[in-house]
Write a protein that holds these residues in place. Structure first.
Motif, PDB file in Angstrom:
ATOM      1  N   ASP A 133       1.200  -1.520  -0.103  1.00 12.78           N
ATOM      2  CA  ASP A 133       0.256   0.377  -0.014  1.00 12.78           C
ATOM      3  C   ASP A 133       1.245   1.690  -0.279  1.00 12.78           C
ATOM      4  OD1 ASP A 133       0.888   0.058   2.725  1.00 12.78           O
ATOM      5  OD2 ASP A 133      -1.289  -0.386   3.147  1.00 12.78           O
ATOM      6  N   VAL A 134       1.719   1.219  -0.198  1.00 18.50           N
ATOM      7  CA  VAL A 134       3.120   2.003  -0.064  1.00 18.50           C
ATOM      8  C   VAL A 134       2.834   2.845  -1.568  1.00 18.50           C
ATOM      9  CG1 VAL A 134       5.216   3.335   0.198  1.00 18.50           C
ATOM     10  CG2 VAL A 134       4.111   1.341   2.687  1.00 18.50           C
ATOM     11  N   GLU A 160       0.674   1.957  -3.168  1.00 17.57           N
ATOM     12  CA  GLU A 160      -0.175   2.098  -3.913  1.00 17.57           C
ATOM     13  C   GLU A 160      -0.816   3.959  -3.186  1.00 17.57           C
ATOM     14  OE1 GLU A 160      -2.717  -0.332  -2.100  1.00 17.57           O
ATOM     15  OE2 GLU A 160      -2.888  -1.721  -4.063  1.00 17.57           O
ATOM     16  N   ALA A 161      -0.145   4.289  -1.863  1.00 14.77           N
ATOM     17  CA  ALA A 161      -0.037   5.347  -1.869  1.00 14.77           C
ATOM     18  C   ALA A 161       0.443   6.383  -2.691  1.00 14.77           C
ATOM     19  CB  ALA A 161       0.354   5.660  -0.270  1.00 14.77           C
ATOM     20  N   ALA A 162       1.633   5.715  -3.297  1.00 21.14           N
ATOM     21  CA  ALA A 162       2.599   6.436  -4.326  1.00 21.14           C
ATOM     22  C   ALA A 162       1.857   6.774  -5.477  1.00 21.14           C
ATOM     23  CB  ALA A 162       3.998   6.054  -4.785  1.00 21.14           C
ATOM     24  N   THR A 163       1.404   5.765  -5.779  1.00 18.42           N
ATOM     25  CA  THR A 163       0.975   5.733  -7.368  1.00 18.42           C
ATOM     26  C   THR A 163       0.003   6.608  -7.133  1.00 18.42           C
ATOM     27  OG1 THR A 163       1.655   2.893  -7.742  1.00 18.42           O
ATOM     28  CG2 THR A 163      -0.294   3.968  -9.336  1.00 18.42           C
ATOM     29  N   LEU A 164      -1.247   6.619  -6.282  1.00 21.99           N
ATOM     30  CA  LEU A 164      -2.027   7.842  -6.311  1.00 21.99           C
ATOM     31  C   LEU A 164      -1.662   9.078  -6.027  1.00 21.99           C
ATOM     32  CD1 LEU A 164      -4.646   6.558  -3.528  1.00 21.99           C
ATOM     33  CD2 LEU A 164      -5.126   6.750  -5.963  1.00 21.99           C
ATOM     34  N   ASP A 165      -0.287   9.299  -5.620  1.00 25.51           N
ATOM     35  CA  ASP A 165       0.711  10.642  -5.701  1.00 25.51           C
ATOM     36  C   ASP A 165       1.479  10.984  -7.123  1.00 25.51           C
ATOM     37  OD1 ASP A 165      -0.006  11.717  -3.409  1.00 25.51           O
ATOM     38  OD2 ASP A 165       0.945  10.769  -2.433  1.00 25.51           O
ATOM     39  N   ARG A 166       0.640  10.089  -8.026  1.00 18.51           N
ATOM     40  CA  ARG A 166       1.255  10.181  -9.252  1.00 18.51           C
ATOM     41  C   ARG A 166       2.537  10.199  -9.538  1.00 18.51           C
ATOM     42  NH1 ARG A 166      -1.886  13.113 -13.033  1.00 18.51           N
ATOM     43  NH2 ARG A 166      -2.730  14.113 -11.192  1.00 18.51           N
ATOM     44  N   VAL A 167       3.530   9.488  -8.591  1.00 22.69           N
ATOM     45  CA  VAL A 167       4.713   8.628  -8.535  1.00 22.69           C
ATOM     46  C   VAL A 167       5.235   8.009  -9.456  1.00 22.69           C
ATOM     47  CG1 VAL A 167       7.111   8.732  -6.930  1.00 22.69           C
ATOM     48  CG2 VAL A 167       4.437   9.701  -6.191  1.00 22.69           C
ATOM     49  N   LYS A 220      10.571   6.089 -10.650  1.00 19.79           N
ATOM     50  CA  LYS A 220      10.911   7.157  -8.622  1.00 19.79           C
ATOM     51  C   LYS A 220      10.320   7.047  -7.204  1.00 19.79           C
ATOM     52  CE  LYS A 220      10.461  12.445 -10.652  1.00 19.79           C
ATOM     53  NZ  LYS A 220       9.621  13.196 -11.057  1.00 19.79           N
ATOM     54  N   HIS A 243      13.156   6.973  -4.751  1.00 20.46           N
ATOM     55  CA  HIS A 243      12.932   7.297  -2.910  1.00 20.46           C
ATOM     56  C   HIS A 243      11.663   6.153  -2.703  1.00 20.46           C
ATOM     57  CE1 HIS A 243      12.934  11.330  -6.304  1.00 20.46           C
ATOM     58  NE2 HIS A 243      13.328  11.468  -5.297  1.00 20.46           N
ATOM     59  N   ILE A 244      11.401   5.594  -2.483  1.00 20.80           N
ATOM     60  CA  ILE A 244      10.665   4.581  -1.701  1.00 20.80           C
ATOM     61  C   ILE A 244      11.608   3.089  -1.468  1.00 20.80           C
ATOM     62  CG2 ILE A 244       8.579   3.149  -0.943  1.00 20.80           C
ATOM     63  CD1 ILE A 244       7.176   5.608  -2.308  1.00 20.80           C
ATOM     64  N   PRO A 251      15.403   3.735  -0.447  1.00 24.10           N
ATOM     65  CA  PRO A 251      15.650   4.213   1.038  1.00 24.10           C
ATOM     66  C   PRO A 251      15.197   3.084   2.135  1.00 24.10           C
ATOM     67  CG  PRO A 251      15.009   5.647  -0.111  1.00 24.10           C
ATOM     68  CD  PRO A 251      14.226   4.750  -0.930  1.00 24.10           C
ATOM     69  N   LEU A 252      13.718   2.074   1.561  1.00 27.97           N
ATOM     70  CA  LEU A 252      13.348   1.599   2.734  1.00 27.97           C
ATOM     71  C   LEU A 252      14.245  -0.010   2.438  1.00 27.97           C
ATOM     72  CD1 LEU A 252       9.529   1.905   2.236  1.00 27.97           C
ATOM     73  CD2 LEU A 252      11.036   2.811   4.069  1.00 27.97           C
TER      74      LEU A 252
END
Lengths: 361, 286
Positions: free
Chosen positions: B181-182, B184-191, B195, B199-200, B203-204
């Motif tokens: 879902d992290v 998915e949240a980024a997809t909704l943020d148009r990332v 990227k 950016h995710i 780092p993770l």
């Protein structure tokens, strides 16, 4: 702000159909809650609106535009996830601004939006913290803040409060309600908790096994459920169901005899359908609609098993033959375990269902 | 509680005894030996004998240079490759994922002698498939075993082939622990996916990558098999001799246990120092 319309929406995973043609109209600025037990398809429906799941059939329109093949980011929605889905390596401020920064939004505008969201949610003090340094409620606020900064037309909430403790849930429920009033945007909220649904929604969509069972205002669903499932699902403690049989129909009413209560009979006025004589039916009575003996149309004897005293009211779990009933009593009329007493049913306060669970009116 | 502990220790005694004799004592003993001149009978205490030699020994500096060169080039390349392999293995688009996972991991379980022999054949000057392939695209044959630079490259290629898949499997486990879902949240943020990766995902994955890097650094500091078997005992002319090989040569060919122990402690010290520096560089910001 935008209206959301679902027309014959179907979802299949392989050969399994999990949503069977949902038709739902959500008005601009409305707060609609999808509620139902686990596996009823409510989250799948929400994810289809978000674009995170493909649609197997039907149409989803947001603001009058069909969105079936539109990318999630272009649907004008923002979603708050059950697990918060915060970026764990970023500070609160970075979490809020991440999407805007990645899309080259002007710095000043990003800062303005982040500041506004932080003010609305009162998280200004937390901006430099990371998610693991926040409590559950604070994380949920940040997740909502991330949705706010997108300035969406529709907010989607996927069981956002289910990871919080009871006290915090109540607090956040109030905050979400306040947020809806403040922002005035369309909100679609998924939960399995009927109390959340009743307290938050303008309208509730009750789902069961991929079917929409009923859509209506919270009190309409409570007072006038379409079937036994909705009657049982909405309301806490849940409605009591007593087995019965139709023994006569006359003068716009059915005479029904309760199966396990010494032949007790009740005359239930009907206006739409008349069941056949001898048909097995179910009588639904809410805990608060059991009156003192003699006050209603039909008395039944019960024996108190366990009593829960909540202060203003008590719930008595009573045995009546093979049926267990929940009876609400005012605190002044408490019953102790083992007490024998009678409760009375008023025909106008009882609901009748056929054997398949459909309402008989 | 005390009785329980006593019983537990009675059960543990056989293991602790073996551990003390075969692990703890050799560590202590080799440390003591590193301060002794071991080529005289009897051995005598001479603190500067081995450590003094180490400081001025060109063979030591050659082995150290080779080891660090492999470390600096091979480890980052292998980790980068392992990340790419892990991302590909994690892709839902990939068919027969289990087969690839097995294939990537297989080099670790192949016998060292067998794989070294195959590499020698593959990189053989006249019969090797690698030179044939190079020839077919117009590149002249490379004498992998007689020149230092190609020999070093060969060692790095071999080590990377053997361990990249192993690291990819560890990184894959890290990738699969990042909640969906992290993204998915980024997809909704148009990332974009790229990227999202930088950016995710990266780092993770940092703790897992650090773990792999530390393991690889320790492994490379001890590198022995490949230069011993593939480039024939660190050849050509010591061009691929590593600290591990130097230790072996001093300890088990020349029977100079004191000097070999000093080399062993230097290797351990360097591995600890490099790992500490790396952990410090990759530390979580407060």
């Amino acid at each position: 702000m935008a209206a959301v319309t679902l027309t014959n929406v179907v979802k299949r995973f392989g050969i399994f159909e999990v949503v069977h043609g949902a038709n739902i109209d959500i008005a601009d600025g409305e707060f609609v809650v999808f509620v139902g037990p686990s596996g009823c398809g409510k989250s799948t429906l929400l994810r289809m609106i978000a674009g995170l799941e493909d649609i197997s059939g039907g149409d989803i329109a947001i603001g009058g535009k069909v969105m079936n093949d539109v990318e999630p980011a272009d649907r004008g929605i923002a979603m708050v996830f059950q697990s918060y889905a915060l970026y764990p390596h970023m500070t609160v401020e970075q979490n809020l601004s991440f999407g805007l920064r990645m899309n080259g939004n002007p710095k000043a505008d990003t800062e303005r939006r982040v500041r506004k969201a932080a003010e609305i949610l009162r998280i200004d003090e937390l901006m430099q913290r990371r998610p693991k340094q926040l409590s559950g409620g604070q994380r949920q606020r940040v997740a909502i803040g991330r949705a706010i900064v997108r300035e969406p037309q529709v907010f989607l909430f996927d069981e956002p409060l289910s990871n919080l403790d009871a006290e915090l849930r109540v607090q956040m429920r109030v905050e979400i309600s306040r947020l809806h009033k403040e922002l005035g945007v369309t909100m679609i909220y998924v939960t399995h908790d009927q109390t959340e649904a009743m307290t938050l929604a303008d309208r509730i969509v009750v789902l069961k096994a991929g079917n929409v069972e009923q859509i209506g205002a919270p009190l309409d669903l409570y007072d006038d459920p379409a079937n036994r499932f909705v009657a049982g699902f909405i309301g806490s403690p849940k409605m009591n169901f007593l087995s019965a049989k139709v023994v006569d129909t006359s003068n716009s009413a059915a005479i029904i005899e309760l199966a396990h209560h010494g032949g007790a009979r009740l005359r239930k006025p009907l206006c739409e359908t008349f069941p056949a004589i001898g048909a097995e039916v179910v009588l639904g009575v809410r805990p608060e609609h059991f009156f003192e003996a003699g006050e209603g149309d039909c008395d039944i004897p019960v024996k108190a098993d366990v009593a829960e005293h909540l202060g203003s009211v008590s719930y008595v779990y009573a045995n009546a033959g093979p049926e267990e009933l929940i009876v609400e009593r005012e605190a002044s009329r408490q019953r102790a375990s083992g007490d024998h007493f009678k409760v009375s049913i008023k025909a106008e306060r009882a609901l009748l269902f056929d054997k398949a669970g459909a309402r008989i009116r | 509680m005390r009785t329980q502990n006593a019983t537990a220790y009675r059960f543990l005694t056989p293991y602790l005894l073996i551990f003390a004799i075969f692990w703890i004592w050799p560590i202590i003993s080799s440390f003591i030996i590193s301060f002794q001149a071991t080529r005289t009978v009897p051995w005598r205490f001479a603190p500067a004998f081995n450590w003094g030699r180490l400081i001025g020994d060109p063979a030591f500096y050659n082995a150290l240079k080779n080891t660090l060169l492999i470390l600096v080039i091979q480890v980052p390349v292998m980790i980068a490759l392992a990340i790419v392999m892990a991302v590909l293995l994690n892709s839902p688009l990939l068919k027969a994922r289990g087969l690839y996972r097995f294939a990537f991991f297989a080099p670790v379980v192949v016998g060292e002698v067998a794989y070294s022999a195959v590499f020698r054949l593959m990189f053989s000057l006249d019969f090797g498939i690698v030179n044939k392939l190079l020839n077919s695209v117009g590149i002249s044959k490379i004498d992998w075993f007689s020149n230092v630079t190609p020999a070093m490259a060969l060692i790095m290629i071999a080590v990377t082939w053997r361990w990249a898949g192993y690291n990819a499997i560890i990184i894959l486990a890290g990738l699969q622990s990042i909640p969906e879902d992290v993204y998915e949240a980024a997809t909704l943020d148009r990332v974009s996916r790229v990227k999202q990766f930088f950016h995710i995902t990266l780092p993770l994955l940092k703790p897992v990558i650090v773990f792999c890097a530390v393991l690889s650094i320790i492994g490379t500091m001890q590198l022995f098999t490949e230069p011993f078997l593939i480039t024939e005992r660190g050849g050509p002319g010591g061009g691929t001799e590593t600290l591990g090989l130097l230790l072996y040569r001093q300890g088990f060919r020349s029977l100079n246990f004191g000097y070999a122990s000093a080399v062993a402690y230097t290797m351990a010290g360097l591995a600890i120092a490099i790992t500490l520096v790396q952990l410090w560089l990759m530390r979580e910001p407060k």
